[in-house]
Design an enzyme around this catalytic site. Structure first.
Site, mmCIF file in Angstrom:
data_model
loop_
_atom_site.group_PDB
_atom_site.id
_atom_site.type_symbol
_atom_site.label_atom_id
_atom_site.label_comp_id
_atom_site.label_asym_id
_atom_site.label_seq_id
_atom_site.Cartn_x
_atom_site.Cartn_y
_atom_site.Cartn_z
ATOM 1 N N CYS A 64 0.836 -1.208 0.000
ATOM 2 C CA CYS A 64 0.000 0.000 0.000
ATOM 3 C C CYS A 64 0.866 1.251 0.000
ATOM 4 O O CYS A 64 1.430 1.630 1.036
ATOM 5 C CB CYS A 64 -0.919 -0.034 1.224
ATOM 6 S SG CYS A 64 -1.888 1.456 1.424
ATOM 7 N N CYS A 111 -0.304 4.028 2.339
ATOM 8 C CA CYS A 111 -0.064 3.750 3.773
ATOM 9 C C CYS A 111 1.402 3.978 4.117
ATOM 10 O O CYS A 111 1.724 4.539 5.158
ATOM 11 C CB CYS A 111 -0.407 2.302 4.135
ATOM 12 S SG CYS A 111 -1.983 1.730 3.535
ATOM 13 N N ASP A 112 2.310 3.507 3.262
ATOM 14 C CA ASP A 112 3.729 3.430 3.654
ATOM 15 C C ASP A 112 4.666 4.327 2.850
ATOM 16 O O ASP A 112 5.849 4.443 3.195
ATOM 17 C CB ASP A 112 4.211 1.968 3.497
ATOM 18 C CG ASP A 112 3.380 1.008 4.335
ATOM 19 O OD1 ASP A 112 2.908 1.438 5.404
ATOM 20 O OD2 ASP A 112 3.204 -0.144 3.921
#
Ligand SMILES: Cc1cc2nc3c(=O)[nH]c(=O)nc-3n(C[C@H](O)[C@H](O)[C@H](O)COP(=O)(O)OP(=O)(O)OC[C@H]3O[C@@H](n4cnc5c(N)ncnc54)[C@H](O)[C@@H]3O)c2cc1C
Length: 258
Positions: A131, A134-135
């Site tokens: 993701c 997300c990261d």
């Protein structure tokens, strides 16, 4: 504890099914191994959910989960690991507890496909993410690599290009560039059905075999959302399945309870 219905998975399909089952006056437990809301929670913007143009996945699913809980759906953060059928219904085992129910709705969606063994070995100790939103921020001004050839890989690249120093793009099974500090994987998704054993019939790719009526090969087990065999895997079709599966579960309870 004994419930009328247990729903496995709290994404769009599971939560919507919960709303319908609870409103029909049945007791319902929802089991979720990750975050309530499912795979869409990381999406920044959704343009095809009717009535809420441009809503983020997180906001949409927060509203729906609050609605489900207010209507009486009990949510527990436990991973379902096994389901057994017995004379009185089903016994659902999680990583923490055991529950009993008369009917089941499987709504476990899909999970990202993992890297090949060769690429995983190549990645070594470097972090692997599924993701970018997300990261991605963890690798600001650093070189990273995106693995995958489809539209999701393209979107992940576009996102990372705004943050990272360099974004390599490789295909499934290509060698991973030596200086990439993290590996972002976007090579499709697979159904989350490993815990089902032989309870219901699966197709060759592991999806639960079911038609538009959302019933499975096992009486009392319904299925909704991305985890079933279908041609369009989207939020509206997950919600549509959920209404049908919940209705089938309630009718099944009516039949066995007499
Ligand atoms: C990046 C991205 C963007 C997307 N954008 C759109 C869009 O704009 N519009 C659109 O319509 N669709 C979009 N989709 C597709 C949409 O997200 C899915 O069709 C929909 O979320 C499917 O919902 P679901 O409830 O079937 O499954 P999921 O959302 O996958 O939910 C399943 C849930 O089950 C849980 N679970 C799995 N196994 C277990 C277990 N053993 N025990 C307990 N819990 C378990 C999972 O943790 C998960 O929370 C997008 C998907 C992605 C990945």
């Amino acid at each position: 504890m004994n419930y009328d219905v247990i729903i496995v998975g709290a994404g769009m399909a599971g939560l919507t099914a919960g709303i319908y089952v609870a409103r029909a006056g049945k007791t319902v437990l929802m089991l979720e191994s990750g975050a309530v809301g499912g795979q869409i929670v990381t999406a920044f913007r959704i343009d095809n959910w009717p009535g809420n143009y441009g809503v983020s996945g997180g906001d949409l699913m927060k509203n729906i989960s609050e609605q489900a809980i207010e209507l009486g759906v009990e949510v527990r953060y436990e991973e379902t690991v096994n389901i057994l059928q017995n004379d009185s219904g089903f016994t659902v085992s999680t990583d923490e507890n055991e529950y009993k129910c008369k009917a089941l709705i499987i709504a476990t969606g899909t999970i990202p496909r993992k890297l090949s063994a060769k690429q995983e070995k190549d990645a070594g100790k470097r972090p692997i993410s599924y993701c970018a939103t997300c990261d991605g921020a963890l690798y600001k001004d650093k070189p990273v690599v995106v693995v995958g050839s489809g539209n999701t890989a393209k979107l992940e690249m576009e996102y990372l290009e705004g943050i990272c120093k360099r974004v390599y793009h490789i295909h499934h099974d290509d060698p991973i560039p030596e200086d990439a500090e993290a590996v972002f994987v976007a090579i499709g998704r697979v159904p989350a059905t490993g815990f089902l054993g032989g309870l219901v019939k699966l197709d060759k790719d592991g999806y639960v075999v079911a038609g538009e009526d959302c019933t499975t090969s096992c009486p009392g087990v319904m299925v909704a959302g991305d985890v079933r065999t279908k041609s369009v895997r989207q939020l509206v079709t997950a919600a549509g399945d959920a209404a049908v599966a919940a209705d089938a579960a309630v009718k099944y309870l009516g039949k066995i309870d007499g």
